[in-house]
Design an enzyme around this catalytic site. Structure first.
Site, PDB file in Angstrom:
ATOM      1  CD1 TRP A 110       6.504  53.466  60.897  1.00  0.00           C
ATOM      2  CD2 TRP A 110       4.581  54.292  61.465  1.00  0.00           C
ATOM      3  NE1 TRP A 110       6.439  53.805  62.037  1.00  0.00           N
ATOM      4  CE2 TRP A 110       5.548  53.551  61.915  1.00  0.00           C
ATOM      5  CE3 TRP A 110       3.520  54.809  61.264  1.00  0.00           C
ATOM      6  CZ2 TRP A 110       4.480  54.106  64.134  1.00  0.00           C
ATOM      7  CZ3 TRP A 110       3.118  54.695  63.290  1.00  0.00           C
ATOM      8  CH2 TRP A 110       3.794  54.597  63.866  1.00  0.00           C
ATOM      9  CG  ASP A 162       8.085  44.178  66.175  1.00  0.00           C
ATOM     10  OD1 ASP A 162       7.593  45.363  65.724  1.00  0.00           O
ATOM     11  OD2 ASP A 162       8.962  44.109  66.455  1.00  0.00           O
ATOM     12  CD  GLU A 165       3.553  50.650  64.131  1.00  0.00           C
ATOM     13  OE1 GLU A 165       4.179  50.558  65.171  1.00  0.00           O
ATOM     14  OE2 GLU A 165       2.849  50.145  64.268  1.00  0.00           O
ATOM     15  CD  GLU A 322       3.933  55.197  71.813  1.00  0.00           C
ATOM     16  OE1 GLU A 322       5.531  56.054  71.391  1.00  0.00           O
ATOM     17  OE2 GLU A 322       3.285  54.275  71.657  1.00  0.00           O
TER      18      GLU A 322
END
Ligand code: BGC
Length: 377
Positions: A110, A162, A165, A322
């Protein structure tokens, strides 16, 4: 207790239970990809701690970050050597964005080369120093701060992912604003007698600002990344809290208008128009951020509407996700991500922190207006 009070109380509980004894702050305890402590999330969460008067906890996070940076010294030295010699660089030559509570980098695939969090961490440190009424940077932080600045000087113009990710081959104005804000705010603490670093930091920060302003979209707004037509809700950070643009700067105003037009829908704010992560829904942090912008701009009713939307998003146990998936850019992608990583990260500690920050901004702007109102009478 009303829903707002419940959310305040739960937000504080969630923030503090997710901080480890060593100061790291886990982004989301129930979502394995987020079982890390990010410089970015952590700095905003520590800022919420500062705003609610929990300075000791904020200090613990800042010191955790300081230890991580100091333990990266060899990596920073090696990067400097490679750059001096013009050697080829790999992604592993750069510092990570997230670490285990013990300060180990996440070695997964990631994307992890993101530099915004280091600026955000410096900015938060300056906020802490001010709140704690300290006149000098503690010696133990001095080393970490100097290393961070050295690192940022080497990397600031390089493409890196950014704050989501994503887009690793681009340069992002929101990322640069984080660095600008960090340098600007920390510079007075480096400007002690016999140390001219503070002054040179001001010059460095202005160089970053000029670079961003020289690369605006031709229609006069901050683009998501240089050369892009898109906007991204994280561009709000340029004004708040990093102050690289004034709230009323026409470039900022135009950027906000586009965020409203493309990303604000029924009280919730999306990240960007092509986002497909969990469908690309409405993010709690961004609704808070736009509300922050509105409160500071005196647009109280619009701000309140956004905060009411945020308060409505809490689950029965008072936790905030989120993002929400009712209104998304690409509905079929909700399932795709649920199958890949499980349901949306909840509670997201950063969502709770942003609620607490903007809840305070809301109270302050109300008392400010009240005082002004009294004077005017
Ligand atoms: C976001 C990051 C954030 C991380 C942990 C990711 O989905 O893209 O900005 O740091 O979650 O909250």
């Amino acid at each position: 207790m009303d829903r707002r009070q419940i959310l305040r109380q739960r937000s504080e509980e969630i923030i503090f239970t997710n901080q480890t004894a060593g100061g790291a702050i886990i982004a989301c305890p129930s979502f394995s990809q987020y079982n890390y402590s990010w410089f970015r999330d952590g700095a905003f969460i520590a800022y919420a701690m500062i705003r609610i008067g929990r300075l000791a906890e904020a200090e613990r996070f800042l010191s955790w970050g300081n230890r991580v940076v100091i333990s990266s010294r060899e990596k920073i030295d090696a990067l400097g050597d490679k750059l001096d010699k013009g050697e080829a660089l790999s992604i592993r030559d750069f510092l990570g964005a997230r670490y285990t509570p013990e300060g180990e980098e996440d070695e997964s695939d990631w994307p992890n080369f993101q530099i915004d969090g280091y600026g955000t961490w410096l900015w938060c440190m300056a906020e802490y120093l001010k709140a704690a009424d300290l006149s000098e940077l503690p010696g133990v932080w001095q080393t970490g701060v100097e290393l961070t600045i050295r690192y940022l000087r080497m990397v600031w113009q390089r493409p890196n992912s950014d704050c989501w990710e994503e887009f690793p081959d681009e340069v992002h104005p929101a990322t640069l604003a984080c660095i600008y804000g960090g340098l600007k705010r920390i510079s007075p603490w480096l400007d002690q007698e016999g140390n001219e670093e503070g002054g040179t930091l001001e010059v460095f920060a202005e160089e970053i600002k000029s670079f961003v302003y020289n690369n605006l979209h031709e229609d006069g707004y901050f683009p998501k990344y240089l050369g892009s037509d898109l906007v991204d809700a994280s561009l709000l950070w340029i004004a708040l809290p990093f102050g690289m643009a004034d709230l009323k700067d026409p470039v900022m105003v135009k950027t906000v208008e586009l965020i409203e037009e493309k990303l604000l829908e029924e009280g919730g704010v999306k990240r960007y128009a092509e986002d497909t992560y969990y469908g690309g829904g409405q993010w709690i942090i961004h609704s808070c951020w736009l509300a922050w912008y509105y409160y500071e701009s005196g647009r109280m009713v619009e701000a309140d509407t956004l905060m009411e939307w945020v308060i409505r998003q809490q689950k029965d146990d008072g936790s905030l996700p989120e993002q929400t998936t009712e209104i998304t850019n690409e509905p079929p992608m909700v399932k795709v991500w649920e199958q890949r990583w499980g349901t949306v990260a909840t509670p997201l500690v950063w969502s709770h922190a942003m609620f607490l920050i903007v809840d305070q901004v809301c109270s302050e702007s109300r008392s400010f207006n009240y005082t002004r109102f009294e004077k005017e009478c």
